[in-house]
Design a protein around this motif. Sequence first.
Motif, short mmCIF file in Angstrom:
data_model
loop_
_atom_site.label_atom_id
_atom_site.label_comp_id
_atom_site.label_asym_id
_atom_site.label_seq_id
_atom_site.Cartn_x
_atom_site.Cartn_y
_atom_site.Cartn_z
N MET A 126 1.08 -1.39 0.37
CA MET A 126 -0.18 -0.13 -0.13
C MET A 126 1.13 1.13 -0.16
N VAL A 127 2.10 1.12 1.17
CA VAL A 127 2.58 2.57 1.37
C VAL A 127 3.70 2.69 -0.68
N LYS A 128 3.83 1.39 -0.62
CA LYS A 128 4.41 1.63 -2.22
C LYS A 128 3.78 2.14 -3.65
N ALA A 129 2.77 1.65 -3.29
CA ALA A 129 1.69 2.61 -4.00
C ALA A 129 0.99 4.08 -4.05
N VAL A 130 1.25 4.62 -2.86
CA VAL A 130 1.05 5.71 -2.55
C VAL A 130 2.36 7.05 -2.99
N ILE A 131 3.46 6.12 -2.95
CA ILE A 131 4.82 6.62 -3.37
C ILE A 131 4.62 6.99 -5.26
N LEU A 132 4.51 5.22 -5.40
CA LEU A 132 4.50 6.08 -6.42
C LEU A 132 2.67 6.45 -7.74
N ILE A 133 2.21 6.98 -7.34
CA ILE A 133 1.56 7.33 -7.34
C ILE A 133 1.75 9.37 -6.86
#
Length: 69
Positions: free
Chosen positions: A1-8
């Motif tokens: 989830m954190v990786k997705a937020v960082i990617l966005i």
Amino acid sequence: MVKAVILIAALALVSCVSKPDGSLPSDPRSIWCEHNSPRRDARADTPRAELDEINRHNAQGETWCGWTP
């Protein structure tokens, strides 16, 4: 989830593009008008604060963009 937020967040930063010469557009309001449209999402159960926000948004569009009710 954190990786997705960082990617966005990274994609959002990369998508920000400025003019190479750093100049502002001749009419900055035109950018707002191009990216916004009248809000017609108020319902009977919409809270007062949100109604005020919708009304401010639409009033700005009337002034800047020539929107009509």
